[in-house]
Design an enzyme around this catalytic site. Sequence first.
Site, PDB file in Angstrom:
ATOM      1  N   CYS A   1      75.284 -47.300   4.457  1.00 52.83           N
ATOM      2  CA  CYS A   1      75.830 -46.726   5.693  1.00 52.83           C
ATOM      3  C   CYS A   1      76.167 -47.804   6.711  1.00 52.83           C
ATOM      4  CB  CYS A   1      74.900 -45.671   6.285  1.00 52.83           C
ATOM      5  SG  CYS A   1      73.154 -46.042   6.311  1.00 52.83           S
TER       6      CYS A   1
ATOM      7  N   ILE B   1      67.650 -42.824   5.464  1.00 55.42           N
ATOM      8  CA  ILE B   1      66.853 -41.604   5.340  1.00 55.42           C
ATOM      9  C   ILE B   1      65.361 -41.915   5.312  1.00 55.42           C
ATOM     10  CG2 ILE B   1      66.355 -39.624   3.840  1.00 55.42           C
ATOM     11  CD1 ILE B   1      69.290 -39.904   2.821  1.00 55.42           C
TER      12      ILE B   1
ATOM     13  N   PHE C   1      74.985 -42.229   7.080  1.00 55.54           N
ATOM     14  CA  PHE C   1      73.614 -42.397   6.589  1.00 55.54           C
ATOM     15  C   PHE C   1      73.583 -42.590   5.079  1.00 55.54           C
ATOM     16  CE2 PHE C   1      74.242 -37.834   6.189  1.00 55.54           C
ATOM     17  CZ  PHE C   1      73.564 -37.493   5.018  1.00 55.54           C
ATOM     18  N   CYS C   2      72.476 -43.184   4.621  1.00 54.19           N
ATOM     19  CA  CYS C   2      72.246 -43.431   3.202  1.00 54.19           C
ATOM     20  C   CYS C   2      70.741 -43.564   2.992  1.00 54.19           C
ATOM     21  CB  CYS C   2      72.988 -44.685   2.738  1.00 54.19           C
ATOM     22  SG  CYS C   2      72.570 -46.169   3.697  1.00 54.19           S
ATOM     23  N   THR C   3      70.302 -44.056   1.856  1.00 58.39           N
ATOM     24  CA  THR C   3      68.876 -44.080   1.545  1.00 58.39           C
ATOM     25  C   THR C   3      68.097 -44.994   2.471  1.00 58.39           C
ATOM     26  OG1 THR C   3      69.439 -43.696  -0.781  1.00 58.39           O
ATOM     27  CG2 THR C   3      67.182 -44.388  -0.300  1.00 58.39           C
TER      28      THR C   3
END
Length: 235
Positions: A182, A204, A175-177
């Site tokens: 990701c 996210i 996961f990432c922003t």
Amino acid sequence: MNSVLNVSAYRFVDIADPHALRAALLERARSLDLKGTILLASEGINLFLAGAPEAVRGIVAFLQLEAKESWSQAQPFRKLLVKVKREIIRMDTPSVQPARGRAPALDAKTARRWIGQGHDDAGRPVVLLDTRNAFEVDYGTFDGAIDWRLSKFSEFPAALAARRAQLEGKAVISFCTGGIRCEKAAIHMRDSGLDNVWQLEGGILKYFEETGGAHFRGKCFVFDGREALDTSLQA
């Protein structure tokens, strides 16, 4: 009143002439009084923009992107930048080409369920891998997420080579922003031989939008004047 629409969006797609597209997008975005950053490369487009809702949604539709939306009272960007780069998110791993095929994506509601039960639907233990930079992680992350203290995303391949054993035999949610880092990370992990890897669809921000931020602690750093958003997508 929150009247300024903020969006983040990306798409991995072959762009034959990024410089020509840059000129066209700069003119269009200026005419719509938008501010923010648009990054272009032969591998695709990545943008963070803010402005009047109809203007923002118009350019997102023109580019055929799926955007993550949030709102603010004031314009969070000082100016408009449209840049051509070698990669829209730098990884320095030419074999990773998302436009040629994505890694499997996990929607937010399924991710929330897997995190809550601690395993995927096949019974494999779930681990969450934060692919963001260390200073971003310090604002907030998922409970128990793996954090390799990256100072820049291009360090990810070396970090994976050194710590791959942490992920073996697990269901890995990368996961990432907003999804872009990701996605590349998940492809690279699968290329390295890890079979059960998913990227968190929309990152996210989409997870906040669709689940209210269950299992997340703190805020999500964003690359504009708001600095960070809570689980209700408010600064």
